[in-house]
Design a protein around this motif. Structure first.
Motif, PDB file in Angstrom:
ATOM      1  N   PHE A  11       0.850  -1.182   0.000  1.00  0.00           N
ATOM      2  CA  PHE A  11       0.000   0.000   0.000  1.00  0.00           C
ATOM      3  C   PHE A  11       0.884   1.230   0.000  1.00  0.00           C
ATOM      4  O   PHE A  11       2.052   1.168   0.360  1.00  0.00           O
ATOM      5  CB  PHE A  11      -0.965   0.008   1.196  1.00  0.00           C
ATOM      6  N   ASN A  50      -3.319   4.408  -9.789  1.00  0.00           N
ATOM      7  CA  ASN A  50      -3.955   4.396  -8.473  1.00  0.00           C
ATOM      8  C   ASN A  50      -3.478   5.545  -7.593  1.00  0.00           C
ATOM      9  O   ASN A  50      -4.266   6.123  -6.855  1.00  0.00           O
ATOM     10  CB  ASN A  50      -3.726   3.061  -7.776  1.00  0.00           C
ATOM     11  N   ALA A  54      -5.831   8.448  -6.036  1.00  0.00           N
ATOM     12  CA  ALA A  54      -5.772   8.780  -4.610  1.00  0.00           C
ATOM     13  C   ALA A  54      -5.547  10.275  -4.404  1.00  0.00           C
ATOM     14  O   ALA A  54      -6.212  10.904  -3.570  1.00  0.00           O
ATOM     15  CB  ALA A  54      -4.669   7.976  -3.927  1.00  0.00           C
ATOM     16  N   SER A  78      -9.157   7.926   6.810  1.00  0.00           N
ATOM     17  CA  SER A  78     -10.138   6.845   6.650  1.00  0.00           C
ATOM     18  C   SER A  78     -11.299   7.273   5.762  1.00  0.00           C
ATOM     19  O   SER A  78     -11.794   6.476   4.958  1.00  0.00           O
ATOM     20  CB  SER A  78     -10.638   6.357   8.010  1.00  0.00           C
ATOM     21  N   ARG A  81      -9.886   7.255   2.235  1.00  0.00           N
ATOM     22  CA  ARG A  81      -9.704   5.863   1.799  1.00  0.00           C
ATOM     23  C   ARG A  81     -11.033   5.248   1.364  1.00  0.00           C
ATOM     24  O   ARG A  81     -11.097   4.504   0.388  1.00  0.00           O
ATOM     25  CB  ARG A  81      -9.077   5.048   2.920  1.00  0.00           C
ATOM     26  N   ASN A  82     -12.105   5.542   2.082  1.00  0.00           N
ATOM     27  CA  ASN A  82     -13.421   5.005   1.718  1.00  0.00           C
ATOM     28  C   ASN A  82     -13.868   5.506   0.349  1.00  0.00           C
ATOM     29  O   ASN A  82     -14.471   4.751  -0.417  1.00  0.00           O
ATOM     30  CB  ASN A  82     -14.466   5.367   2.772  1.00  0.00           C
ATOM     31  N   ILE A  84     -11.784   6.559  -2.095  1.00  0.00           N
ATOM     32  CA  ILE A  84     -10.853   5.965  -3.071  1.00  0.00           C
ATOM     33  C   ILE A  84     -11.265   4.535  -3.416  1.00  0.00           C
ATOM     34  O   ILE A  84     -11.208   4.125  -4.565  1.00  0.00           O
ATOM     35  CB  ILE A  84      -9.415   6.003  -2.546  1.00  0.00           C
ATOM     36  N   SER A  85     -11.727   3.792  -2.412  1.00  0.00           N
ATOM     37  CA  SER A  85     -12.056   2.377  -2.642  1.00  0.00           C
ATOM     38  C   SER A  85     -13.193   2.209  -3.641  1.00  0.00           C
ATOM     39  O   SER A  85     -13.338   1.131  -4.220  1.00  0.00           O
ATOM     40  CB  SER A  85     -12.411   1.694  -1.314  1.00  0.00           C
ATOM     41  N   LYS A  86     -13.969   3.249  -3.881  1.00  0.00           N
ATOM     42  CA  LYS A  86     -15.025   3.180  -4.901  1.00  0.00           C
ATOM     43  C   LYS A  86     -14.450   3.208  -6.312  1.00  0.00           C
ATOM     44  O   LYS A  86     -15.095   2.752  -7.244  1.00  0.00           O
ATOM     45  CB  LYS A  86     -15.996   4.353  -4.728  1.00  0.00           C
ATOM     46  N   PRO A  89      -8.572  -0.073  -6.409  1.00  0.00           N
ATOM     47  CA  PRO A  89      -8.260  -0.991  -5.309  1.00  0.00           C
ATOM     48  C   PRO A  89      -7.456  -0.277  -4.233  1.00  0.00           C
ATOM     49  O   PRO A  89      -6.609   0.545  -4.545  1.00  0.00           O
ATOM     50  CB  PRO A  89      -7.396  -2.061  -5.972  1.00  0.00           C
ATOM     51  N   VAL A  90      -7.751  -0.551  -2.994  1.00  0.00           N
ATOM     52  CA  VAL A  90      -7.032   0.075  -1.886  1.00  0.00           C
ATOM     53  C   VAL A  90      -5.994  -0.896  -1.382  1.00  0.00           C
ATOM     54  O   VAL A  90      -6.256  -2.044  -1.190  1.00  0.00           O
ATOM     55  CB  VAL A  90      -7.988   0.463  -0.739  1.00  0.00           C
TER      56      VAL A  90
END
Length: 90
Positions: A11, A50, A54, A78, A81-82, A84-86, A89-90
């Protein structure tokens, strides 16, 4: 130097997308702070893409929430990150 090293999964921490001298600057792609092994893994375009996603999400979040200092944005990692995950990939 190791002839073979497992680098996946890995990561990229939010701090590596920031710059200590400029509190309102985010960086992506080859300009991020990273180790030799992570740099080797992110030579693939997907890693660069990615990190760009981000940074774009983080910049948008910071603007919408009137955050102009990346140190303040660390308190919201956090939430960022939530989002970005949409999109990646995180």
């Amino acid at each position: 130097l190791q002839p073979h090293a497992d680098v996946l999964p890995f990561f990229i921490p939010f701090r590596s997308l920031t710059n200590v001298q400029y509190k309102n600057m985010l960086v992506a792609g080859k300009t991020i702070a990273q180790s030799f092994l992570v740099n080797s893994a992110t030579r693939e375009h997907i890693g660069e893409f990615n990190s760009g996603i981000a940074v774009g999400v983080a910049a948008n979040f910071m603007i919408k929430n009137n955050i102009f200092d990346t140190n303040q944005a660390l308190n919201h990692v956090s939430d960022i990150r939530n989002i970005i995950s949409k999109y990646a990939p995180v």
